[in-house]
Enzyme design. Structure first.
Site, short mmCIF file in Angstrom:
data_model
loop_
_atom_site.label_atom_id
_atom_site.label_comp_id
_atom_site.label_asym_id
_atom_site.label_seq_id
_atom_site.Cartn_x
_atom_site.Cartn_y
_atom_site.Cartn_z
CE LYS A 117 45.64 37.41 43.57
NZ LYS A 117 46.53 37.80 42.47
CD GLN A 172 50.01 36.91 41.65
OE1 GLN A 172 48.85 36.51 41.70
NE2 GLN A 172 50.39 38.08 42.12
CG ASP A 182 44.46 40.15 37.43
OD1 ASP A 182 43.85 40.43 38.47
OD2 ASP A 182 45.57 39.60 37.40
#
Ligand code: NDP
Length: 297
Positions: A58, A102, A125
């Site tokens: 990422k 994460q 997200d």
């Protein structure tokens, strides 16, 4: 329509991601010319090797499009209180646009409570309940990266979902459920299967679009797939020999399906490209450059 992403029955997620990244990069360049330099932070807790790989990928992709990124790695023995303190600090950092925690988190940290702590406008997200609720209502600017990346692939493939039957295998809050809602919004007739669904094979056989997100290697056999269907394989499982495998028997599905995504090189790169796109959305949201409530078709 961008057909170049479909080659010999394989949907090239890397090529699709390049197309998305090129658009994001243009927009980042424009924002930077106005003095806005988007910045995202990735918070990782513990020593999960796959998570480390994902965060690195990422961060690398951020570099390609000119987004600033920061990787905050906390030890395995981090308490929920410590993690909340980190999130709170990042939430109130005025120079930070987007924040991602994460997954998976180590046991005991309370995954859902942690996701709820992320500021709604920095929730790159799209996992905060407010953003998930807005997705269902069809009015949110931030949608989870994997399902929205798959919707982009469907669009790039020129597939019109009207009159089509779609099947989502897996009902997780981060993939299966938002996927179901996005496909319904796209006018498909959608079914959602899970562990308690009987006769999965017959459901797959009816579907023009199949999205599989279970983490069960080789769950979907090629012979189940309706000829001409499009198959999107989200699952990633590391095999004993170190290779990665998806939930679909790729070699069986290829040739029978009109298009199938490989693992790796399918949904993974698109998920990251969508993360970059969402980072831009966060940067614009915080500056009032786009509305918090948007009206989708
Ligand atoms: P979860 O474990 O949260 O959910 C898995 C889902 O699959 C559950 O709904 C479960 O059903 C269902 N399931 C499990 N076994 C079966 C079965 N035999 N038949 C039908 N359904 C079944 O996983 P995630 O959604 O988080 O992730 C799924 C996979 O996708 C993983 O391999 C993950 O690594 C990968 N992934 C990949 C991403 C990418 O960028 N490519 C992004 C996110 C995830 P039930 O609810 O009944 O338990």
């Amino acid at each position: 329509m961008e057909h170049s992403i479909l080659v010999d029955g394989v949907i090239d997620g890397r090529q699709a991601a390049r197309i998305v990244r090129a658009r994001v990069k243009e927009e980042v360049t424009e924002l930077r010319a106005e003095g806005i330099h988007p910045r995202v932070a990735f918070v990782r807790v513990g020593e999960d090797a796959a998570s480390e790989t994902y965060v690195r990928a990422k961060a690398r992709a951020c570099g390609w499009v000119g987004v600033r990124s920061e990787h905050i790695h906390l030890p395995s023995n981090t308490t929920q209180q410590d993690l909340f303190a980190t999130i709170d600090r990042l939430n109130s950092d005025n120079d930070l646009d987007a924040l991602l925690v994460q997954l998976p988190l180590p046991d005991g940290l309370g995954g859902r409570q942690v996701l709820n702590r992320v500021a709604v406008d920095k929730d790159v997200d799209g996992f905060h309940p407010e953003n998930l609720g807005a997705l269902v209502a069809g009015c949110g600017p931030l949608e989870p990266c994997t399902p929205s990346g798959i919707m982009r692939l469907i669009e790039m493939l020129g597939v019109d979902l009207r009159g089509k039957r779609a099947l989502v295998v897996g009902r997780s809050v981060i993939v299966g459920r938002p996927m179901y809602n996005l496909l319904v919004r796209g006018h498909a007739t959608v079914m959602c299967a899970h562990r308690h669904t009987p006769d999965l094979a017959s459901l797959v056989a009816q579907a023009d679009v199949v999205v599989v997100a279970t983490g069960v290697t080789g769950l979907i056999r090629g012979s189940w797939i309706k000829p001409g269907a499009y198959v999107f394989d989200v699952g990633i499982t590391r095999q004993a020999d170190g290779s990665l495998a998806g939930d679909v028997c790729f070699d069986e599905a290829r040739g029978r399906a009109a298009g199938v995504t490989p693992v790796p090189g399918g949904i993974g790169p698109m998920t990251i490209a969508q993360l970059l796109s969402n980072t831009l959305t966060c940067a614009k949201l915080r500056r009032g450059l786009i509305e918090r409530t948007i009206h989708r078709a």
